[in-house]
Design a protein around this motif. Structure first.
Motif, short mmCIF file in Angstrom:
data_model
loop_
_atom_site.label_atom_id
_atom_site.label_comp_id
_atom_site.label_asym_id
_atom_site.label_seq_id
_atom_site.Cartn_x
_atom_site.Cartn_y
_atom_site.Cartn_z
N ARG A 201 0.72 -1.15 -0.05
CA ARG A 201 -0.05 0.24 -0.02
C ARG A 201 0.92 1.31 0.10
NH1 ARG A 201 -3.96 -2.74 -1.97
NH2 ARG A 201 -4.62 -4.27 -0.75
N GLY A 202 0.07 2.46 -0.38
CA GLY A 202 0.90 3.73 -0.06
C GLY A 202 1.71 3.92 -1.55
N MET A 203 1.54 3.25 -2.51
CA MET A 203 1.98 3.58 -3.91
C MET A 203 1.17 4.54 -4.48
SD MET A 203 4.92 1.87 -4.14
CE MET A 203 5.24 2.24 -2.41
N SER A 204 1.77 5.43 -5.34
CA SER A 204 0.92 6.34 -6.12
C SER A 204 1.56 6.80 -7.50
CB SER A 204 0.79 7.81 -5.34
OG SER A 204 1.87 8.19 -4.97
N SER A 205 0.59 7.12 -8.27
CA SER A 205 1.02 7.49 -9.86
C SER A 205 1.34 8.79 -9.87
CB SER A 205 -0.02 6.91 -10.52
OG SER A 205 -1.37 7.81 -10.31
N TYR A 206 1.95 9.16 -11.36
CA TYR A 206 2.52 10.35 -11.86
C TYR A 206 1.08 10.90 -12.47
CZ TYR A 206 7.44 10.22 -10.79
OH TYR A 206 8.66 10.32 -10.11
N SER A 207 0.98 12.48 -12.64
CA SER A 207 -0.04 12.97 -13.72
C SER A 207 0.49 12.97 -15.21
CB SER A 207 -0.09 14.44 -13.16
OG SER A 207 1.07 15.07 -13.41
N LYS A 208 -0.27 13.08 -15.83
CA LYS A 208 -0.08 13.14 -17.31
C LYS A 208 1.20 13.93 -17.69
CE LYS A 208 -2.31 13.20 -21.71
NZ LYS A 208 -3.37 13.27 -22.68
N ASP A 209 0.90 15.15 -17.13
CA ASP A 209 2.06 16.01 -17.43
C ASP A 209 3.35 15.70 -16.95
OD1 ASP A 209 0.07 17.70 -18.81
OD2 ASP A 209 -0.29 19.00 -17.06
N GLU A 210 3.29 15.14 -15.66
CA GLU A 210 4.68 14.72 -15.05
C GLU A 210 5.04 13.55 -15.83
OE1 GLU A 210 3.71 15.59 -10.49
OE2 GLU A 210 2.98 13.92 -11.16
N LEU A 211 4.37 12.62 -16.39
CA LEU A 211 4.80 11.62 -17.25
C LEU A 211 5.57 12.26 -18.51
CD1 LEU A 211 1.84 9.07 -17.05
CD2 LEU A 211 4.46 8.85 -15.83
N ALA A 225 11.57 6.72 -27.55
CA ALA A 225 10.72 6.54 -26.06
C ALA A 225 9.25 7.06 -26.20
CB ALA A 225 11.65 7.10 -24.86
N ARG A 226 8.36 6.31 -25.74
CA ARG A 226 6.94 6.55 -25.71
C ARG A 226 6.29 6.42 -24.40
NH1 ARG A 226 6.79 3.07 -30.78
NH2 ARG A 226 8.51 2.33 -29.96
N LEU A 227 5.16 7.05 -24.26
CA LEU A 227 4.31 6.69 -23.20
C LEU A 227 3.41 5.69 -23.67
CD1 LEU A 227 3.46 10.42 -21.61
CD2 LEU A 227 5.06 8.89 -20.98
N ARG A 228 2.74 4.99 -22.62
CA ARG A 228 1.86 3.84 -23.03
C ARG A 228 0.74 4.05 -21.93
NH1 ARG A 228 4.29 -1.82 -23.29
NH2 ARG A 228 4.24 -1.39 -25.77
N GLY A 229 -0.33 3.82 -22.45
CA GLY A 229 -1.54 3.63 -21.70
C GLY A 229 -2.05 5.07 -21.29
N VAL A 230 -1.50 6.16 -21.58
CA VAL A 230 -1.87 7.68 -21.29
C VAL A 230 -2.59 8.12 -22.18
CG1 VAL A 230 -1.02 9.78 -20.71
CG2 VAL A 230 0.28 7.48 -20.10
#
Length: 230
Positions: A201-211, A225-230
């Motif tokens: 527990r306690g894990m969190s994600s980045y925002s789209k802009d941060e990615l 390099a690319r983003l996936r699933g965004v």
């Protein structure tokens, strides 16, 4: 083979192919952000699927699917993997392997024997944070380096990918990671997605802009390099 799950149709797990996804049981890593925590446990007590059930399913899907993704857990822990893949390929399916890269000798053998058509290797983090990220203290990253070298030699179509977690991946980490795999033509950054089956527990994600900012940071080293699933 210890198989804990089967997704009968995926349009995402195998690039440019319709596939099913097979989930093997067990893993030698304990990444806190793992989203398949149930099937990586040492004492897995959930339902298991027999190899013959998978093969019968594939026999009926010959004209509907053209690929099979084998993921986990870590599939290269499975002693019967080579024979199982051989049976899948005999049915006419292309095979994609997902791996954490910790068994380079087995990976090389599968590639040499033309048992895999595509490999997706998870690069968990920068070298100096590998043990922390995979939940294995003082982990020797030599096998990871060997697997990276195998794939960078372009002996099989492949991709590297990293699931980024706010608590584990910094700008500095991602830049160091990109330097490590510089030269790859296929690298994807994926965002962590929380679920009820995450190991810690306690894990969190980045925002789209941060990615996007992370992607921009490593583009000088890996222009593709690319983003996936965004």
């Amino acid at each position: 083979m210890l198989i804990g799950g089967l997704q009968k149709l995926s349009l995402l797990d195998y690039p440019d192919r319709t596939c099913c996804t097979i989930f093997t049981i067990g893993c030698n890593f304990r990444c806190p952000f793992c989203h398949n925590a149930t099937i990586i446990q040492d004492k897995y007590e959930g339902p298991k699927i027999l190899e013959k059930e998978i093969l019968l399913f594939l026999e009926k899907r010959k004209n509907l699917l053209d690929g099979v993704c084998i993921t986990g857990g870590e599939p290269l822990l499975q002693k019967g993997l080579e024979a199982f893949i051989g049976e899948i390929k005999a049915l006419g399916f292309a095979v994609k392997l997902d791996t954490n890269g910790s068994f380079p000798e087995r990976l090389q053998e599968l590639i040499h024997n033309k048992l895999v058509d595509y490999v997706a290797m998870d690069i968990k983090n920068a070298p100096d944070k590998y043990g922390q990220t995979i939940g294995v203290k003082n982990y020797d990253i030599s096998p990871i380096k060997q697997s990276i070298s195998i794939l960078l030699s372009n002996v099989v179509p492949y991709e590297f990918r990293t699931t980024v977690v706010r608590e584990l991946h910094t700008d500095e980490d991602m830049f160091a990671l990109a330097q490590w795999i510089k030269g790859t033509q296929n690298y994807y950054i994926q965002n962590f997605v929380n679920s009820n089956d995450v190991l810690a527990r306690g894990m969190s994600s980045y925002s789209k802009d941060e990615l996007q900012a992370l992607l921009d940071l490593i583009h000088p080293l890996i222009p593709t390099a690319r983003l996936r699933g965004v």
